[in-house]
Design an enzyme around this catalytic site. Sequence first.
Site, PDB file in Angstrom:
ATOM      1  CB  CYS A 185       0.300   1.709   4.115  1.00  0.00           C
ATOM      2  SG  CYS A 185      -1.421   1.186   4.016  1.00  0.00           S
ATOM      3  CB  CYS A 224      -0.919  -0.044   1.230  1.00  0.00           C
ATOM      4  SG  CYS A 224      -1.777   1.489   1.589  1.00  0.00           S
TER       5      CYS A 224
END
Length: 144
Positions: free
Chosen positions: A72, A69
């Site tokens: 993230c 991600c």
Amino acid sequence: MSDPIHIVCPQCEAINRLAPARLSDNPVCGKCAQTLFNGKPLDVTSEQFNRHISRNDIPVLVDFWAEWCGPCKMMAPHYAQAAQRLEPQLRLLKVDTERAQDVSARFAIRSIPTLALFKGGREIARQAGAMDAGRIAAWVQSQL
């Protein structure tokens, strides 16, 4: 004098009883003698997550994330900075949704990154999307 609170050791996972006034005194674990707060989020397994959520008497902030991600990864250093600001009043955890799929499913994590705030063993607030350290700290403080 207030009642002692329970703090899970980030190294050995022993449950420590501590006077709330001592939180800021760099307390150490009674079992392994390591510091109870190091200003860094803890990357935890499902079992460790369950122990920290159920046994810490201080609020616990959890970052649900995944290695693949992009947002993230962008938020990770900000989350680490937030840990420096928010500990020892909070414990900050990181849960990899790929490794701890049972936890992700139990809390119906649909998008990442997602921050979830727990108090007394239950979720009290949730926020999806990447944030910088200041916004993370402000959001947490607005929820407590």
